[in-house]
Design a protein around this motif. Structure first.
Motif, PDB file in Angstrom:
ATOM      1  N   VAL A   1     -81.725  87.362  12.308  1.00 30.45           N
ATOM      2  CA  VAL A   1     -82.145  86.473  13.302  1.00 30.45           C
ATOM      3  C   VAL A   1     -83.245  85.795  12.913  1.00 30.45           C
ATOM      4  O   VAL A   1     -84.284  86.088  12.686  1.00 30.45           O
TER       5      VAL A   1
ATOM      6  N   THR B   1     -86.119  82.273  13.245  1.00 27.10           N
ATOM      7  CA  THR B   1     -86.707  81.862  14.412  1.00 27.10           C
ATOM      8  C   THR B   1     -87.151  80.402  13.928  1.00 27.10           C
ATOM      9  O   THR B   1     -87.690  80.123  12.781  1.00 27.10           O
ATOM     10  N   THR B   2     -87.453  79.374  14.802  1.00 23.36           N
ATOM     11  CA  THR B   2     -87.902  78.007  14.155  1.00 23.36           C
ATOM     12  C   THR B   2     -89.482  77.943  14.936  1.00 23.36           C
ATOM     13  O   THR B   2     -89.724  78.887  15.989  1.00 23.36           O
TER      14      THR B   2
ATOM     15  N   ARG C   1     -84.027  80.435  18.252  1.00 30.32           N
ATOM     16  CA  ARG C   1     -83.494  81.554  17.438  1.00 30.32           C
ATOM     17  C   ARG C   1     -82.017  81.041  17.051  1.00 30.32           C
ATOM     18  O   ARG C   1     -81.385  80.641  17.507  1.00 30.32           O
TER      19      ARG C   1
ATOM     20  N   VAL D   1     -79.002  82.994  15.022  1.00 31.48           N
ATOM     21  CA  VAL D   1     -78.418  84.356  14.789  1.00 31.48           C
ATOM     22  C   VAL D   1     -77.545  84.067  13.487  1.00 31.48           C
ATOM     23  O   VAL D   1     -76.509  83.173  13.613  1.00 31.48           O
TER      24      VAL D   1
ATOM     25  N   PRO E   1     -86.293  77.371   9.114  1.00 31.31           N
ATOM     26  CA  PRO E   1     -86.153  78.797   9.897  1.00 31.31           C
ATOM     27  C   PRO E   1     -87.184  79.735   9.002  1.00 31.31           C
ATOM     28  O   PRO E   1     -87.318  79.748   8.113  1.00 31.31           O
TER      29      PRO E   1
ATOM     30  N   CYS F   1     -84.313  90.766   6.292  1.00 29.80           N
ATOM     31  CA  CYS F   1     -83.436  89.963   6.670  1.00 29.80           C
ATOM     32  C   CYS F   1     -81.988  90.149   6.040  1.00 29.80           C
ATOM     33  O   CYS F   1     -81.086  89.748   6.337  1.00 29.80           O
TER      34      CYS F   1
ATOM     35  N   GLN G   1     -86.456  75.746  25.810  1.00 29.57           N
ATOM     36  CA  GLN G   1     -85.763  76.664  24.880  1.00 29.57           C
ATOM     37  C   GLN G   1     -84.527  77.261  25.247  1.00 29.57           C
ATOM     38  O   GLN G   1     -83.450  77.567  24.416  1.00 29.57           O
ATOM     39  N   SER G   2     -84.500  77.774  26.546  1.00 29.40           N
ATOM     40  CA  SER G   2     -83.294  78.724  27.060  1.00 29.40           C
ATOM     41  C   SER G   2     -82.170  77.721  27.419  1.00 29.40           C
ATOM     42  O   SER G   2     -81.168  78.260  27.218  1.00 29.40           O
TER      43      SER G   2
ATOM     44  N   ARG H   1     -80.663  76.706  23.588  1.00 29.72           N
ATOM     45  CA  ARG H   1     -80.133  77.843  23.291  1.00 29.72           C
ATOM     46  C   ARG H   1     -78.575  78.094  24.065  1.00 29.72           C
ATOM     47  O   ARG H   1     -77.650  78.518  23.317  1.00 29.72           O
TER      48      ARG H   1
END
Length: 264
Positions: free
Chosen positions: A33, A35-36, A41, A43, A60, A66, A178-179, A182
């Protein structure tokens, strides 16, 4: 040779130059995963590709464990504008189908055979990989252009989808740009562009829709005895005091005054 953890390979001999003449292409070797900087996020599944450029906002970041093979490539291979690099950075490409799958397979062969294949074999694999990569990038950028908010039809469809999602999740106090981005598989930057065309921010739209719902509930006769705090909480406001302030700013009276007026 890379700011990302993992094994780094180059597809061809590189001249001595500063890092800003190169970009990085990561190939995931296990579930990861990223992140920015804007809180997004990404995946990653094994074989997926991702374009990285540490100097750009959407580049990212990966955890140390990872499992990522990173290839450093000259920018001259793609000859893109700065706007195109901004669009490409942070883009994930599925590595199990289509052109993304072909590029992923070639890169995996290069990674595994870099120390065993003859130089002429590596050179030919490199050329084939770069040719496929150019086609893949052009396809990605054309797809992004079709989905650009500047294109009315695409913008209207996406905006309707996003607004429908917001309506369904207004009671959620954690609803955020953000949510929302996403859940709709778009970037936060793209989400803001969708609403900018109407002269409003995402946050303003969410707040106004919540206020509309609160005003409606407070004015319904069966709800005359419901408390203002309960209505505010029902529609995602976590603070009754904050709700009262924004309600008065929007409608020129307090929620209590509105409820009393509607009841009379």
């Amino acid at each position: 040779m890379s700011t990302l953890p993992g094994l780094t390979h180059t597809l061809s001999p590189l001249p001595h130059a500063e890092d800003d003449q190169f970009f990085r292409l990561g190939v995931a070797e296990k579930d990861s995963v990223a992140t920015t900087r804007d809180g997004g996020r990404i995946v990653m599944r094994p074989g997926d590709l991702i374009f990285c450029d540490p100097g750009r906002q959407r580049s990212p970041r990966f955890p140390d464990a990872c499992g990522m093979t990173v290839f450093r490539l000259p920018r001259s291979y793609l000859e893109l504008s700065e706007a195109d690099w901004d669009q490409l950075t942070g883009t994930r490409v599925a590595g199990d189908a289509g052109l993304g799958g072909l590029v992923s397979d070639f890169l995996s062969v290069l990674s595994a055979g870099a120390g065993t294949h003859a130089p002429q074999v590596i050179h030919q694999l490199t050329r084939n990989t770069v040719d496929l990569l150019v086609v893949l990038v052009m396809e990605l950028l054309q797809g992004a252009q079709r989905n650009d908010p500047a294109v009315p039809h695409a913008r209207d469809e996406m905006l309707s989808q996003v607004r429908a999602y917001i309506e369904q999740h207004l009671p959620d106090p954690d609803l955020s740009p953000q949510s929302i981005a996403r859940a709709n598989h778009i970037s936060v930057r793209y989400l803001h562009k969708l609403f900018q065309a109407d002269g409003i921010t995402v946050g303003q739209w969410v707040r106004q829709r919540r206020l509309d719902c609160c005003r409606r509930d407070l004015s319904r006769a069966p709800n005359r005895r419901i408390t203002v705090a309960a209505v505010a909480h029902r529609w995602g406001f976590t603070s009754a005091a904050h709700f009262s302030r924004v309600f008065r700013a929007a409608y020129g009276m307090t929620p209590t005054d509105w409820q009393a007026l509607a009841s009379s």
